[in-house]
Write an enzyme that holds these catalytic residues in place. Structure first.
Site, PDB file in Angstrom:
ATOM      1  N   CYS A   1       0.877  -1.172   0.000  1.00  0.00           N
ATOM      2  CA  CYS A   1       0.000   0.000   0.000  1.00  0.00           C
ATOM      3  C   CYS A   1       0.920   1.229   0.000  1.00  0.00           C
ATOM      4  CB  CYS A   1      -0.858  -0.061   1.260  1.00  0.00           C
ATOM      5  SG  CYS A   1      -1.984   1.313   1.419  1.00  0.00           S
TER       6      CYS A   1
ATOM      7  N   CYS B   1      34.659  -0.885 -17.572  1.00  0.00           N
ATOM      8  CA  CYS B   1      33.639  -1.935 -17.367  1.00  0.00           C
ATOM      9  C   CYS B   1      32.253  -1.311 -17.231  1.00  0.00           C
ATOM     10  CB  CYS B   1      33.986  -2.712 -16.095  1.00  0.00           C
ATOM     11  SG  CYS B   1      32.725  -3.918 -15.684  1.00  0.00           S
TER      12      CYS B   1
END
Ligand SMILES: [Zn+2]
Length: 310
Positions: free
Chosen positions: A134, A161
């Site tokens: 919720c 990388c």
């Protein structure tokens, strides 16, 4: 994978340099309004049926209002009539659960920044998964699956990388998505193994989609130049090879001008810049296991860290 890097990493680790090498400055979060801060920082609750996403049915991703991390997919949203957006699942690892001090309810927070989202309830049998996240609408920002053309900007950077570049850019305000891939070379549809040989001409790169109302190409370039070392030629950190070079792939002349201007600012500060500025060519997304690497694997980068240069 990168055997050389692993050996170097172990060497660095065992010589006790790890702390210095991996210091990491916390990246900035979005500015919040008073109403947003009341819910997100002070764990308040918005009035039911007033939030903009309560009955919203768009297809896409709900991201954290404070840090931009992806939290919920629209396919997990359901109508619960409780007055707040309800989801019966979250994006893996994106949300943490914390029991309220009263021992009755369980709070949910963004795993990346700790923003208060709402509460989670189980056992209500509202959906097959039997879970209801919720969530306050105000804690969320919706990103449509199909981006309107012309509404969002794109940037392509290579800085070693791609796991590390992805990690830092994904956390930056205004960034909608980051895709790891290969570009700048001559081989069509390259594989990771092919790029690793260093003979395809491709660099490990990232394609960033951003919201120009919340960030700018220049902000992203400057961040890019502060999360990798633009003075290192022929590789990045322990990763050596042409595929790990530093390069900005511009998509139009404006981007080219901004890139060259920012590199000149660094040159004027005494940095010997190795970063190339090149017209973008075809970008090939990398294999699925390279996407979101550090987030999926719960690790932090070995080859990148934030260092202020501007
Ligand atoms: Zn967050």
């Amino acid at each position: 994978m990168k055997i050389k890097s692993i050996i170097l990493l172990l060497l660095i680790y065992f010589t006790g340099m790890s702390e210095k090498s991996y210091s990491q400055e916390k990246l900035k979060f979005y500015d919040l309004t008073k109403a947003e801060s009341y819910v997100i920082n002070d764990k308040g609750t918005e009035t039911p049926f007033t939030g903009k996403y309560t009955s919203y049915k768009g297809k896409g991703t709900y991201v954290c209002k404070k840090c931009g991390a992806a939290l919920y997919n629209s396919m997990d949203k359901f109508e619960s009539d409780c007055g707040w957006p309800s989801f019966d699942d979250e994006i893996k690892g994106a949300v943490i659960r914390i029991p309220d001090p009263d021992g009755i309810r369980t709070e949910i927070e963004c795993a990346n920044c700790g923003a208060h989202l709402g509460h989670v309830f189980t056992g209500e049998h509202l959906t097959a998964k039997n879970v209801r996240n919720c969530v306050n609408s105000i804690s969320l920002e919706f990103v449509p699956a199909k981006l309107e053309s012309g509404r969002y900007g794109t940037a392509i950077f290579a800085g070693g990388c791609f796991w590390g570049v992805d990690y830092f850019l994904k956390k930056a305000p205004g960034v909608i998505s980051v895709t790891s891939g290969y570009t700048g070379g001559t081989v069509k549809n390259p594989t990771y193994q092919e790029v690793c040989t260093g003979n395809t001409g491709h660099a490990e790169a990232v394609k960033v989609v951003y919201d120009p109302q919340k960030t700018s190409y220049e902000k992203l370039i400057r961040l890019f130049l502060e999360i990798h070392d633009p003075t290192q030629a022929g590789g990045q950190g322990p990763d050596i090879g042409d595929q790990y070079r530093s390069e900005i792939f511009y998509l139009n002349d404006d981007q080219k001008t901004i890139a060259e201007n920012d590199l000149n600012i660094l040159r004027a500060k005494g940095f010997k810049i190795a970063t190339r500025v090149t017209k973008a060519s075809e970008f090939y997304p990398a294999e699925a296991y390279h996407q979101d690497y550090y987030f999926k694997n719960g690790k932090i980068p070995y080859c990148h860290s934030y260092i202020k240069r501007f």
